[in-house]
Design an enzyme around this catalytic site. Structure first.
Site, PDB file in Angstrom:
ATOM      1  N   CYS A  74       1.013  -1.362  -0.331  1.00 37.93           N
ATOM      2  CA  CYS A  74      -0.585   0.065  -0.541  1.00 37.93           C
ATOM      3  C   CYS A  74       0.625   1.221  -0.120  1.00 37.93           C
ATOM      4  O   CYS A  74       2.369   1.270   0.868  1.00 37.93           O
ATOM      5  CB  CYS A  74      -0.776  -0.312   1.083  1.00 37.93           C
ATOM      6  SG  CYS A  74      -1.507   1.796   1.513  1.00 37.93           S
ATOM      7  N   GLU A  75       0.765   2.016  -0.747  1.00 35.10           N
ATOM      8  CA  GLU A  75       1.445   3.286  -0.812  1.00 35.10           C
ATOM      9  C   GLU A  75       1.296   4.366  -0.002  1.00 35.10           C
ATOM     10  O   GLU A  75       2.196   5.202  -0.391  1.00 35.10           O
ATOM     11  CB  GLU A  75       1.494   4.081  -2.466  1.00 35.10           C
ATOM     12  CG  GLU A  75       0.316   4.690  -2.313  1.00 35.10           C
ATOM     13  CD  GLU A  75       0.621   4.980  -4.450  1.00 35.10           C
ATOM     14  OE1 GLU A  75       0.834   4.705  -5.165  1.00 35.10           O
ATOM     15  OE2 GLU A  75      -0.227   6.193  -4.227  1.00 35.10           O
ATOM     16  N   HIS A  76       0.172   4.265   0.697  1.00 36.83           N
ATOM     17  CA  HIS A  76       0.026   5.411   1.553  1.00 36.83           C
ATOM     18  C   HIS A  76       0.012   4.560   3.279  1.00 36.83           C
ATOM     19  O   HIS A  76       0.819   5.619   4.143  1.00 36.83           O
ATOM     20  CB  HIS A  76      -2.015   5.269   1.505  1.00 36.83           C
ATOM     21  CG  HIS A  76      -2.760   5.862   0.327  1.00 36.83           C
ATOM     22  ND1 HIS A  76      -3.536   4.900   0.014  1.00 36.83           N
ATOM     23  CD2 HIS A  76      -1.961   6.506  -0.595  1.00 36.83           C
ATOM     24  CE1 HIS A  76      -3.877   5.228  -1.069  1.00 36.83           C
ATOM     25  NE2 HIS A  76      -3.676   6.170  -1.715  1.00 36.83           N
ATOM     26  N   HIS A  77       0.917   3.813   2.868  1.00 34.52           N
ATOM     27  CA  HIS A  77       1.017   3.547   4.880  1.00 34.52           C
ATOM     28  C   HIS A  77       2.228   2.557   5.024  1.00 34.52           C
ATOM     29  O   HIS A  77       2.939   2.235   5.243  1.00 34.52           O
ATOM     30  CB  HIS A  77       0.046   2.492   5.380  1.00 34.52           C
ATOM     31  CG  HIS A  77      -1.354   3.615   5.527  1.00 34.52           C
ATOM     32  ND1 HIS A  77      -2.552   3.012   4.565  1.00 34.52           N
ATOM     33  CD2 HIS A  77      -1.576   4.610   6.730  1.00 34.52           C
ATOM     34  CE1 HIS A  77      -3.459   4.070   5.034  1.00 34.52           C
ATOM     35  NE2 HIS A  77      -2.978   4.806   6.393  1.00 34.52           N
ATOM     36  N   GLN A 120      -5.004  -0.464  -4.682  1.00 31.44           N
ATOM     37  CA  GLN A 120      -5.368  -1.723  -5.462  1.00 31.44           C
ATOM     38  C   GLN A 120      -5.926  -1.121  -6.956  1.00 31.44           C
ATOM     39  O   GLN A 120      -6.095  -2.524  -7.796  1.00 31.44           O
ATOM     40  CB  GLN A 120      -6.364  -2.339  -4.715  1.00 31.44           C
ATOM     41  CG  GLN A 120      -6.606  -3.508  -5.329  1.00 31.44           C
ATOM     42  CD  GLN A 120      -7.448  -4.792  -3.787  1.00 31.44           C
ATOM     43  OE1 GLN A 120      -6.939  -4.259  -3.055  1.00 31.44           O
ATOM     44  NE2 GLN A 120      -8.364  -5.106  -4.223  1.00 31.44           N
ATOM     45  N   HIS A 150      -5.573  -5.750   3.315  1.00 28.05           N
ATOM     46  CA  HIS A 150      -4.724  -4.623   2.970  1.00 28.05           C
ATOM     47  C   HIS A 150      -4.458  -4.553   4.554  1.00 28.05           C
ATOM     48  O   HIS A 150      -5.406  -4.184   5.558  1.00 28.05           O
ATOM     49  CB  HIS A 150      -5.714  -3.809   2.989  1.00 28.05           C
ATOM     50  CG  HIS A 150      -5.357  -2.857   1.452  1.00 28.05           C
ATOM     51  ND1 HIS A 150      -5.326  -1.915   0.905  1.00 28.05           N
ATOM     52  CD2 HIS A 150      -6.416  -3.611   0.551  1.00 28.05           C
ATOM     53  CE1 HIS A 150      -5.411  -2.448  -0.216  1.00 28.05           C
ATOM     54  NE2 HIS A 150      -6.272  -3.336  -0.554  1.00 28.05           N
ATOM     55  N   CYS A 163      -2.885  -2.714   6.508  1.00 34.50           N
ATOM     56  CA  CYS A 163      -2.469  -0.878   7.043  1.00 34.50           C
ATOM     57  C   CYS A 163      -4.256  -0.643   7.793  1.00 34.50           C
ATOM     58  O   CYS A 163      -4.792  -0.402   8.103  1.00 34.50           O
ATOM     59  CB  CYS A 163      -2.770  -0.218   5.947  1.00 34.50           C
ATOM     60  SG  CYS A 163      -3.441   0.173   3.766  1.00 34.50           S
TER      61      CYS A 163
END
Ligand SMILES: [Zn+2]
Length: 225
Positions: A113-116, A154, A182, A184
């Site tokens: 996940c590119e956010h976390h 995703q 995910h 996260c």
């Protein structure tokens, strides 16, 4: 304050896992540094994070971590950022004149996940209807793996897989469904262990209800062997 609220908006966007584009956002100078130069820089960055957290990097168990993580980022889990790693597009003539749908299901997905920067783990199901060209079955797995090995959203991963196969096969008739957990969401934040995220992208004939239904029925098949 304006700046603060902008940062909060960006934070909220990331926490909601909203992506912005079907292309991975890359800088123009992304490949000016060699892999070993990147590893050297990231190694120092990881050491800095761990030291800031108060850890003693002289401890035997931790001393190798910065180098290990840097190599893992560049060569493995984010290795798919490098276009040189893209599976080559060898295709074959459809000798059998098989004109039905071909489904490759339960392809393992390990992404991040590119956010976390936490893992996304799940399954991809990919299908196409040949217009005269076919690819080796393992090529579909390799394409999934290549795009998964990036900081990802995703939805974007699903679209990138479909676009690449459309390119390789020369047909719009490609579909992909991904069902993934995910970490996260599962291990932090809302801590929902059971939930998973399903995304889909349907091109060409797969936009038609019946073709889509057939694909989704195949995915449901419980393959025993
Ligand atoms: Zn996340």
């Amino acid at each position: 304050m304006k700046i603060e609220s902008d940062f909060n908006d960006i934070d909220a966007l990331g926490d909601d896992h909203i992506g912005s584009s079907s292309d991975t956002p890359m800088r123009a100078d992304a490949f000016e540094l060699s892999n070993s130069e990147k590893i050297d820089i990231i190694k120092d960055d990881v050491r800095h994070i761990l030291e800031t957290l108060g850890l003693d990097l002289n401890d035997d168990s931790l001393s190798g971590t910065p180098n290990r993580v840097a190599k893992m980022f560049v060569n493995e889990i984010f290795g798919g950022l490098n276009p040189d790693k893209k599976p080559n597009a060898s295709t074959f003539d459809n000798k059998y004149k098989y004109g039905e749908m071909l489904v490759e299901k339960n392809i393992t997905v390990y992404s991040t996940c590119e956010h976390h920067l936490l893992p996304i783990v799940g399954r991809a199901h990919v299908a196409y209807i040949s217009n005269g060209t076919v690819v080796g079955l393992s090529k579909m797995n390799r394409i999934v793996d290549y795009f998964a090995k990036r900081p990802q959203v995703q939805e974007r991963l699903t679209i990138q897989i479909v676009k690449e196969l459309q390119n390789v096969l020369g047909t719009e008739d490609v579909a992909c469904v991904i069902d993934a957990k995910h970490l996260c969401v599962n291990s932090r934040g809302i801590r929902d262990i059971e939930s998973s995220t399903v995304t889909s992208e349907f091109g060409g004939k797969f936009k038609e209800k019946e073709t889509r239904r057939e694909f989704l029925d195949y995915i449901q098949l419980d393959t025993q062997f």
